[in-house]
Every structure is written in structure tokens, then in C-alpha cells.
Design an enzyme around this catalytic site. Structure first.
Site, PDB file in Angstrom:
ATOM      1  N   SER A   1       0.789  -1.240   0.000  1.00  0.00           N
ATOM      2  CA  SER A   1       0.000   0.000   0.000  1.00  0.00           C
ATOM      3  C   SER A   1       0.816   1.281   0.000  1.00  0.00           C
ATOM      4  CB  SER A   1      -0.920   0.007   1.221  1.00  0.00           C
ATOM      5  OG  SER A   1      -0.143  -0.048   2.401  1.00  0.00           O
TER       6      SER A   1
ATOM      7  N   ASP B   1      -3.653  -8.609   8.779  1.00  0.00           N
ATOM      8  CA  ASP B   1      -2.321  -8.818   9.340  1.00  0.00           C
ATOM      9  C   ASP B   1      -1.556  -9.894   8.570  1.00  0.00           C
ATOM     10  OD1 ASP B   1      -0.102  -9.122  10.858  1.00  0.00           O
ATOM     11  OD2 ASP B   1      -1.131  -9.959  12.619  1.00  0.00           O
TER      12      ASP B   1
ATOM     13  N   TYR C   1      21.467   2.196  12.439  1.00  0.00           N
ATOM     14  CA  TYR C   1      20.782   1.272  11.527  1.00  0.00           C
ATOM     15  C   TYR C   1      21.513  -0.077  11.430  1.00  0.00           C
ATOM     16  CZ  TYR C   1      17.465  -0.166   8.015  1.00  0.00           C
ATOM     17  OH  TYR C   1      16.460  -0.845   7.359  1.00  0.00           O
TER      18      TYR C   1
ATOM     19  N   VAL D   1      14.954   6.452   0.923  1.00  0.00           N
ATOM     20  CA  VAL D   1      13.894   7.319   0.389  1.00  0.00           C
ATOM     21  C   VAL D   1      12.941   7.631   1.532  1.00  0.00           C
ATOM     22  CG1 VAL D   1      13.967   6.415  -1.984  1.00  0.00           C
ATOM     23  CG2 VAL D   1      12.473   5.315  -0.286  1.00  0.00           C
TER      24      VAL D   1
ATOM     25  N   GLY E   1       5.180   3.161  -0.152  1.00  0.00           N
ATOM     26  CA  GLY E   1       6.630   3.034  -0.216  1.00  0.00           C
ATOM     27  C   GLY E   1       7.082   2.067  -1.297  1.00  0.00           C
ATOM     28  N   TYR E   2       8.063   1.238  -0.948  1.00  0.00           N
ATOM     29  CA  TYR E   2       8.674   0.337  -1.918  1.00  0.00           C
ATOM     30  C   TYR E   2       7.738  -0.783  -2.362  1.00  0.00           C
ATOM     31  CZ  TYR E   2      13.352   2.397  -1.858  1.00  0.00           C
ATOM     32  OH  TYR E   2      14.425   3.233  -2.038  1.00  0.00           O
TER      33      TYR E   2
ATOM     34  N   THR F   1       9.667   7.296   3.347  1.00  0.00           N
ATOM     35  CA  THR F   1       8.438   6.500   3.453  1.00  0.00           C
ATOM     36  C   THR F   1       7.972   6.633   4.898  1.00  0.00           C
ATOM     37  OG1 THR F   1       9.576   4.489   4.164  1.00  0.00           O
ATOM     38  CG2 THR F   1       9.279   4.765   1.788  1.00  0.00           C
TER      39      THR F   1
HETATM   40  P1  NAD Z   1       6.195   1.663   4.255  1.00  0.00           P
HETATM   41  O1  NAD Z   1       5.929   2.117   5.645  1.00  0.00           O
HETATM   42  O2  NAD Z   1       6.043   2.648   3.156  1.00  0.00           O
HETATM   43  O3  NAD Z   1       5.276   0.389   3.895  1.00  0.00           O
HETATM   44  C1  NAD Z   1       5.055  -0.653   4.790  1.00  0.00           C
HETATM   45  C2  NAD Z   1       3.980  -1.562   4.256  1.00  0.00           C
HETATM   46  O4  NAD Z   1       3.793  -2.650   5.192  1.00  0.00           O
HETATM   47  C3  NAD Z   1       2.592  -0.898   4.118  1.00  0.00           C
HETATM   48  O5  NAD Z   1       1.966  -1.395   2.954  1.00  0.00           O
HETATM   49  C4  NAD Z   1       1.824  -1.400   5.341  1.00  0.00           C
HETATM   50  O6  NAD Z   1       0.419  -1.451   5.190  1.00  0.00           O
HETATM   51  C5  NAD Z   1       2.404  -2.813   5.434  1.00  0.00           C
HETATM   52  N1  NAD Z   1       2.224  -3.453   6.741  1.00  0.00           N
HETATM   53  C6  NAD Z   1       2.748  -3.088   7.935  1.00  0.00           C
HETATM   54  N2  NAD Z   1       2.375  -3.956   8.893  1.00  0.00           N
HETATM   55  C7  NAD Z   1       1.601  -4.898   8.293  1.00  0.00           C
HETATM   56  C8  NAD Z   1       0.928  -6.067   8.739  1.00  0.00           C
HETATM   57  N3  NAD Z   1       0.988  -6.481  10.000  1.00  0.00           N
HETATM   58  N4  NAD Z   1       0.204  -6.764   7.828  1.00  0.00           N
HETATM   59  C9  NAD Z   1       0.118  -6.382   6.538  1.00  0.00           C
HETATM   60  N5  NAD Z   1       0.765  -5.306   6.057  1.00  0.00           N
HETATM   61  C10 NAD Z   1       1.497  -4.572   6.916  1.00  0.00           C
HETATM   62  O7  NAD Z   1       7.678   1.035   4.287  1.00  0.00           O
HETATM   63  P2  NAD Z   1       8.909   1.024   3.273  1.00  0.00           P
HETATM   64  O8  NAD Z   1       9.889   2.047   3.696  1.00  0.00           O
HETATM   65  O9  NAD Z   1       8.459   0.958   1.865  1.00  0.00           O
HETATM   66  O10 NAD Z   1       9.576  -0.375   3.689  1.00  0.00           O
HETATM   67  C11 NAD Z   1       9.450  -1.572   2.960  1.00  0.00           C
HETATM   68  C12 NAD Z   1      10.751  -2.348   3.069  1.00  0.00           C
HETATM   69  O11 NAD Z   1      11.793  -1.621   2.411  1.00  0.00           O
HETATM   70  C13 NAD Z   1      11.226  -2.564   4.518  1.00  0.00           C
HETATM   71  O12 NAD Z   1      11.806  -3.836   4.622  1.00  0.00           O
HETATM   72  C14 NAD Z   1      12.295  -1.502   4.671  1.00  0.00           C
HETATM   73  O13 NAD Z   1      13.242  -1.809   5.664  1.00  0.00           O
HETATM   74  C15 NAD Z   1      12.916  -1.547   3.276  1.00  0.00           C
HETATM   75  N6  NAD Z   1      13.749  -0.382   2.927  1.00  0.00           N
HETATM   76  C16 NAD Z   1      13.279   0.887   3.077  1.00  0.00           C
HETATM   77  C17 NAD Z   1      14.126   1.959   2.766  1.00  0.00           C
HETATM   78  C18 NAD Z   1      13.645   3.384   2.922  1.00  0.00           C
HETATM   79  O14 NAD Z   1      14.483   4.288   2.833  1.00  0.00           O
HETATM   80  N7  NAD Z   1      12.359   3.613   3.104  1.00  0.00           N
HETATM   81  C19 NAD Z   1      15.423   1.727   2.286  1.00  0.00           C
HETATM   82  C20 NAD Z   1      15.841   0.415   2.099  1.00  0.00           C
HETATM   83  C21 NAD Z   1      15.006  -0.651   2.433  1.00  0.00           C
END
Ligand code: NAD
Length: 399
Positions: A53, A114, A238, A276, A55-56, A278
């Protein structure tokens, strides 16, 4: 109603349905402009995205669907609108995504609940059986502060803390634009274990085992989960902190999952992505200062990417096509090559030493960071009139 951003610390408690829809549309448009990947070797056809929903995860779903032409099944945990409260941004994003995919005649289904639970795994398996038969890719992009363990029922809470010694480190108050030193207490062993339980690889392994056991993984099935490594500037909070321990566990899980997938000629990889903005990232101390400095340097050098550009490049160069993959010694896909390039990091490192409240606007791109933060919630999107009355109950019933 007229919806304005209401920011509390590192979260915005309102979201704009039209803005979120326009943000999703921009991402789709970006992917369309980069060209069709569907004919490329390795382009997935049926993709499950956990954490779809925002971010990545959302970016991955957009590229899979609109770049590769894949059917996508998404899982996320979002809140619908209630009374005069808006839904969460992810709810509106899902609604907009599903609508855009349907308009293309492309299968897209979103399940809300969940992802850590056995119940959600069963729902997903049943949906795959009914609608897709099998999947050939799983993108694991969950970021959560808590996980209820499906076997023990224990509620694990992750913490974002250093390990070992208390840490004093530079950070920024994003609201006030103030650079200061923050003191961070080290995690206890229990807190570290809880963080690994939430953000480590166990749930990823459970998903693959459940899907395999149910016979819904196609030949050549691949799965990818995301990590961040960064540099010595952010390592104390981190990579060398609680989150790093959890991410190390993803590396362990990738090897275990690859073993389990050998008979399908499949495999699992961890992809190292760039920093990025998020929702998950905004909650990490220190990282917003690093990211603001990084964005300035990467934008000035013309190499900055937002989540959709970054993930589009990952699919185009690493997951699809027959070019050699850019892997490190641990077998991780390195998408952080532009962030880690010496000229970028040398400048960021220099500015990290110099940066203060007074010169922040000159050395860093806090404004860009704030804009990206608001965009997550559908605010500040080009072409959206925020003075128009909108129906915040817009969207559909998901899952
Ligand atoms: P985000 O907060 O944008 O998205 C998180 C997603 O997880 C959402 O869709 C949310 O609804 C879902 N979610 C959370 N708990 C849940 C649950 N219990 N059941 C179902 N869905 C659930 O996060 P993001 O930053 O896109 O992170 C995604 C991955 O990318 C993570 O592993 C993060 O560590 C990694 N990452 C992020 C970055 C950054 O800079 N944002 C950099 C490198 C890696």
C-alpha cells in the site's frame, strides 16, 4: 470535506483521497514512460506483494502490473475512513491502484489484514487458487513496529536503538529544521530479539513455506525482500543497531528460502535499496538528516531517485532481462550503487561534519524531504486542488 495535513511527530494523521490517487497515477505514468518490460526474460506474470500500500511495496506493485503486465495480489494493513476521519493513505492508494489496474483489464486484488497471521496466509492461498493458479514472484515489503507471532501468540515490538553503548549522534528535527545531538540508549537483548522477530526473516520464510506447501508456487518462482545498509554515518542507528540485526536475519532467511526453492529452480534474494522517504523510514532517528544531505547531493549530481524510479530500475536491470545481476559477496542485489558512489558519499560525509541549523538549507534538502513526506499522504501533488471539497469515504471496500 476539505482535508489538510495534520502532522504529529513523524506521522500525518490525515490523508487526501484525490491526492493519493494522483500520486499513484504519477507512479503508473512514470513506469509507462520507461517502456514495456513484459517481453523481457524473467518478467513476472503473477506477483504477490506483501506491504503493497505504500513506499517500496506500492512501487513494486506498480512496476509489476504496469511495467511487466503482471496480475498482482497485494496485502497490507490499512484503516478505512470512519466518521469524519480520513482513511490511511495506503487505503486510498490501494483503491486507486485496483481501479487503474481494472481499467486496463488486469487482475489486481488487495487483501487487508495482518500479514503475519496464519489467517492471512490462508486467505492469500485461497485467492491464488481461485484466481491465479500459481504465482511466480513474491515481493516481501512489510515494515511494521509490531508482530503477533502466529504460533506463540506473543506480541513482539520492534525498537530502533543502537547496540552496546549509549549513542550521541547528530539528527534533525524535521518540523523545526533544527540540527541537534540526540542521545539514544542502547537496546536490551530482549528488545533486540523482539526487533528481529518483527523485521527479520522468519515471517518471510513462513510465507514461502506456506505457499509452497499449498502448491501455489510456479516453476522458477523468485522472491525478494528489501534491506538498507548505508554508511558509517547511519550504521550506529541502523546497520549496527537493532534494525541491522533484523536485516542480517533476512540474509540468513534468503539462503534458507533459496534452499527450499531449489526443486522449483527458484530462489530468494535480498535487495539493498536506497534511502527514500516512506512512513517506515521517517520513524528512524538520524536517517532524516542523512537523507536530506543525500538528496541534495544526489539531486545536484542528477542521480536522485524516488521509490518508483528506484524500483523501476530494479525490475528493468536486475529482475528482468538477461544482463548480469549486480550482486555483492553475500549474494544481495545492490540497488544502492548510486547512493554509495564515492563522489556522492564523500560530499555527504564532508557536509555531515559541517551541517548545523544555520547552514541546513544550503547543505541539505530538508524541503525536498518534507515534500516527499507530505506526498506519502497525498498532499502537495501537482494538479490537485486542495481547496475542493472531497468525499473522504471515497475508495472501495478492500479485502
Ligand atoms: P512503508 O511504511 O512505506 O510500507 C510498509 C507496508 O507494510 C505498508 O503497505 C503497510 O500497510 C504494510 N504493513 C505493515 N504492517 C503490516 C501487517 N501487519 N500486515 C500487513 N501489512 C502490513 O515502508 P517502506 O519504507 O516501503 O519499507 C518496505 C521495506 O523496504 C522494509 O523492509 C524496509 O526496511 C525496506 N527499505 C526501506 C528503505 C527506505 O528508505 N524507506 C530503504 C531500504 C530498504
Amino acid at each position: 470535506m476539505i482535508i489538510k495535513p495534520r502532522i504529529r511527530g513523524f506521522i500525518c494523521t490525515t490523508a487526501h483521497p484525490t491526492g493519493c490517487a494522483a500520486h499513484v497515477a504519477q507512479q503508473i505514468e512514470h513506469v509507462r514512460q520507461q517502456g514495456d518490460l513484459s517481453g523481457q526474460p524473467g518478467a513476472p506474470k503473477s506477483v504477490l506483494v506483501l506491504g503493497c500500500s505504500g513506499g517500496y511495496g506500492l512501487a513494486s506493485r506498480v512496476v509489476a502490473s504496469f511495467g511487466c503486465g503482471a496480475a498482482t495480489l497485494g496485502v497490507s494493513l490499512e484503516k478505512p475512513p470512519s466518521g469524519n476521519k480520513t482513511a490511511t493513505a495506503g487505503y486510498y492508494n490501494n483503491a486507486a491502484f485496483d481501479q487503474a489496474a481494472a481499467a486496463q483489464g488486469r487482475y489486481a486484488k488487495t487483501l487487508d489484514g495482518d500479514a503475519f497471521s496464519d489467517e492471512m496466509k490462508a486467505r492469500v492461498i485461497s485467492e491464488i487458487r481461485d484466481s491465479l493458479g500459481s504465482i511466480d514472484m513474491l515481493v516481501y515489503s512489510l515494515a511494521s513496529p509490531v508482530r503477533q507471532h502466529p504460533s506463540t501468540g506473543e506480541l513482539h515490538r520492534s525498537v530502533i536503538k543502537p547496540l552496546g553503548e549509549a549513542l550521541q549522534i547528530k539528527s534533525v528535527n524535521v518540523d523545526r529544521g533544527e540540527v541537534m545531538e540526540v542521545d539514544l540508549e542502547p537496546a536490551t537483548p530482549d528488545e533486540t530479539a523482539a526487533t528481529v522477530a518483527v523485521m527479520g526473516g522468519e515471517d518471510w520464510e513462513m510465507w514461502v513455506s506456506a505457499l509452497k506447501e499449498a502448491g501455489v508456487l510456479g516453476d522458477g518462482f523468485r522472491t525478494v525482500a528489501f534491506t538498507y545498509i548505508g554508511t558509517e554515518l547511519t550504521w550506529p542507528i541502523y546497520w549496527e543497531g537493532t534494525l541491522g540485526k533484523a536485516k542480517e536475519d533476512l540474509d540468513r532467511a534468503a539462503a534458507a528460502i533459496s534452499g527450499e526453492l531449489a526443486d522449483l529452480s527458484g530462489g530468494a534474494r535480498v535487495a539493498v535499496l536506497k534511502a527514500v522517504v516512506t512512513q517506515a523510514m521517517s520513524a528512524i532517528p538520524v536517517v532524516p538528516l542523512y537523507a536530506s544531505l543525500l538528496f541534495r547531493v544526489m539531486k545536484d549530481a542528477g542521480v536522485h531517485e524516488d521509490p518508483i524510479a528506484h524500483i523501476q530500475r530494479m525490475f528493468a536491470t536486475q529482475l528482468c532481462g538477461d544482463g548480469a545481476m549486480r550482486l555483492d559477496d553475500e549474494g544481495r542485489i545492490r540497488m544502492d550503487d548510486l547512493e554509495m558512489a564515492d563522489p556522492v558519499q564523500d560530499t555527504v560525509r564532508e557536509r555531515w561534519q559541517e551541517v548545523s541549523t544555520e547552514n541546513l538549507a544550503e547543505l541539505a534538502d530538508l524541503e525536498g524531504f518534507r515534500e516527499d513526506f507530505l506526498k506519502i499522504f497525498g498532499f502537495g501533488i501537482d494538479g490537485v486542488d486542495y481547496d475542493v471539497d472531497v468525499d473522504h469515504t471515497l475508495g472501495h471496500n478492500i479485502g
